[in-house]
Design an enzyme around this catalytic site. Sequence first.
Site, mmCIF file in Angstrom:
data_model
loop_
_atom_site.group_PDB
_atom_site.id
_atom_site.type_symbol
_atom_site.label_atom_id
_atom_site.label_comp_id
_atom_site.label_asym_id
_atom_site.label_seq_id
_atom_site.Cartn_x
_atom_site.Cartn_y
_atom_site.Cartn_z
ATOM 1 N N ASP A 68 0.864 -1.183 0.000
ATOM 2 C CA ASP A 68 0.000 0.000 0.000
ATOM 3 C C ASP A 68 0.903 1.236 0.000
ATOM 4 O OD1 ASP A 68 -1.914 1.920 0.275
ATOM 5 O OD2 ASP A 68 -2.704 1.213 2.187
ATOM 6 N N LYS A 69 1.300 1.660 -1.176
ATOM 7 C CA LYS A 69 2.321 2.700 -1.289
ATOM 8 C C LYS A 69 1.840 4.066 -0.826
ATOM 9 C CE LYS A 69 4.649 0.278 -5.045
ATOM 10 N NZ LYS A 69 5.820 -0.054 -4.247
ATOM 11 N N ASN A 114 10.874 -7.158 -8.439
ATOM 12 C CA ASN A 114 10.254 -5.862 -8.731
ATOM 13 C C ASN A 114 11.314 -4.783 -8.868
ATOM 14 O OD1 ASN A 114 9.987 -3.411 -6.690
ATOM 15 N ND2 ASN A 114 10.249 -5.280 -5.452
ATOM 16 N N MET A 116 9.953 -1.395 -8.980
ATOM 17 C CA MET A 116 8.906 -0.383 -8.998
ATOM 18 C C MET A 116 9.493 1.026 -8.923
ATOM 19 S SD MET A 116 6.297 -2.351 -9.315
ATOM 20 C CE MET A 116 4.932 -1.231 -9.114
ATOM 21 N N GLY A 117 10.482 1.220 -8.052
ATOM 22 C CA GLY A 117 11.134 2.520 -7.979
ATOM 23 C C GLY A 117 10.387 3.554 -7.156
ATOM 24 N N PHE A 118 9.810 3.124 -6.025
ATOM 25 C CA PHE A 118 9.125 4.048 -5.117
ATOM 26 C C PHE A 118 8.060 4.872 -5.841
ATOM 27 C CE2 PHE A 118 12.986 4.623 -2.009
ATOM 28 C CZ PHE A 118 12.808 3.336 -1.547
ATOM 29 N N SER A 181 16.269 -0.147 -0.502
ATOM 30 C CA SER A 181 15.704 -0.584 -1.779
ATOM 31 C C SER A 181 16.795 -0.592 -2.844
ATOM 32 C CB SER A 181 14.585 0.346 -2.219
ATOM 33 O OG SER A 181 14.198 0.059 -3.558
ATOM 34 N N ASN A 183 16.201 -0.249 -5.963
ATOM 35 C CA ASN A 183 15.611 0.327 -7.174
ATOM 36 C C ASN A 183 15.717 1.850 -7.284
ATOM 37 O OD1 ASN A 183 14.753 -2.233 -8.114
ATOM 38 N ND2 ASN A 183 13.044 -2.172 -6.680
ATOM 39 N N THR A 184 16.389 2.476 -6.328
ATOM 40 C CA THR A 184 16.680 3.907 -6.404
ATOM 41 C C THR A 184 18.196 4.070 -6.428
ATOM 42 O OG1 THR A 184 14.661 4.542 -5.227
ATOM 43 C CG2 THR A 184 16.470 6.137 -5.237
ATOM 44 N N LYS A 215 15.259 0.402 7.972
ATOM 45 C CA LYS A 215 15.084 -0.852 7.225
ATOM 46 C C LYS A 215 16.339 -1.131 6.419
ATOM 47 C CE LYS A 215 11.804 -3.385 4.320
ATOM 48 N NZ LYS A 215 10.459 -3.361 3.736
ATOM 49 N N ASN A 244 14.870 -5.931 3.493
ATOM 50 C CA ASN A 244 14.267 -5.530 2.226
ATOM 51 C C ASN A 244 14.484 -6.644 1.197
ATOM 52 O OD1 ASN A 244 13.213 -3.818 0.108
ATOM 53 N ND2 ASN A 244 13.909 -2.056 1.276
#
Length: 346
Positions: A68-69, A114, A116-118, A181, A183-184, A215, A244
């Site tokens: 749930d972003k 994934n 997704m990239g925030f 993460s 992805n960033t 995290k 993560n």
Amino acid sequence: MYPLFFKYVLTRMDPERAHHLAFTVIRLLPTLGIGRLVHRFTRPRTDLGVDTLGLHFDSPFGVAAGFDKDGEAVIGLGQLGFGHVEVGTLTAVAQPGNPAPRLFRLLADRAVINRMGFNNHGAAAAVGRLTRVRAVAGRPVLGINIGKSRVTAVEKATADYLQSAETLAALADYLVVNVSSPNTPGLRGLQELDQLAPLLTAVKGAAGATPLLVKIAPDLGDAEVARIATLAVELGLDGIIATNTTISRTGLRTDAAIVDAAGAGGLSGAPLHARSLAILLQIRAVVPADFCVISVGGVDSAAQVAERLAAGATLVQGYTAFLYRGPLWARQINRGLDRILTGTSR
């Protein structure tokens, strides 16, 4: 019925589209007039409550950040039986995330990749929504996970995190600094102690009385895990979330061509189980008994949640198995814990 629905319907759909369809139903649960009835069916039957972070959690099992972003389905997720919902990752600057496709199933491994990239609408846009969530009686505990905006240079990351913390801390039951993460670009470098210590110190000041956690990634070495855990205690943080997603692709059963086609991104799900458990044990060995450690990664069943609790986890989170288990997953966990922790056979 869900395994059949997943096998013959959802697996034929784009993973992100399937997620959005399921998410819409969960988001609408409170407005459909059946949410409270559903919660009577999904909540623990016995006392599984946990007191930590100055909060009471009805169940030790919650949903991890990423599902749930923007904080749109907190109440619905609580009605499905999750004791807490960690929303986000939210960033100071709204961003669309990485180009699609960016979510890939590895069915043979019960895993997901994934990148997704925030993707989120930004911290400021979440304020009104989360204010309304806090006003709902009987809601789950609300965690808010914040990360660096992609447009922000790494050397300016602290100011970016501070903007999100100042916007959201008062709305959170607990606040999480996400530096893990994959992805960033440059984000994981913030886990290096010379960058992490001033970042966490600044955010802790902005968080005020709101409990603050960090995290971390599963790809850290054992010594790095111990150093970050020790640092978190020294800085007066309230807890650590471990872990993560991983950039490792070791030991997968999925055909290598499928994995390669998915490309870069964080791997989550069953393959992360062993490493996440190992890091939990490492952290618990160096932090005080009352320090909150939230274990996440590769959790699928009530037995695995109970294993994490026995290994020293204060709370446990899941996400990926939700896609494979379906909407009654939290109920399955709660009912299994009822039996395991109370020694009953019902």
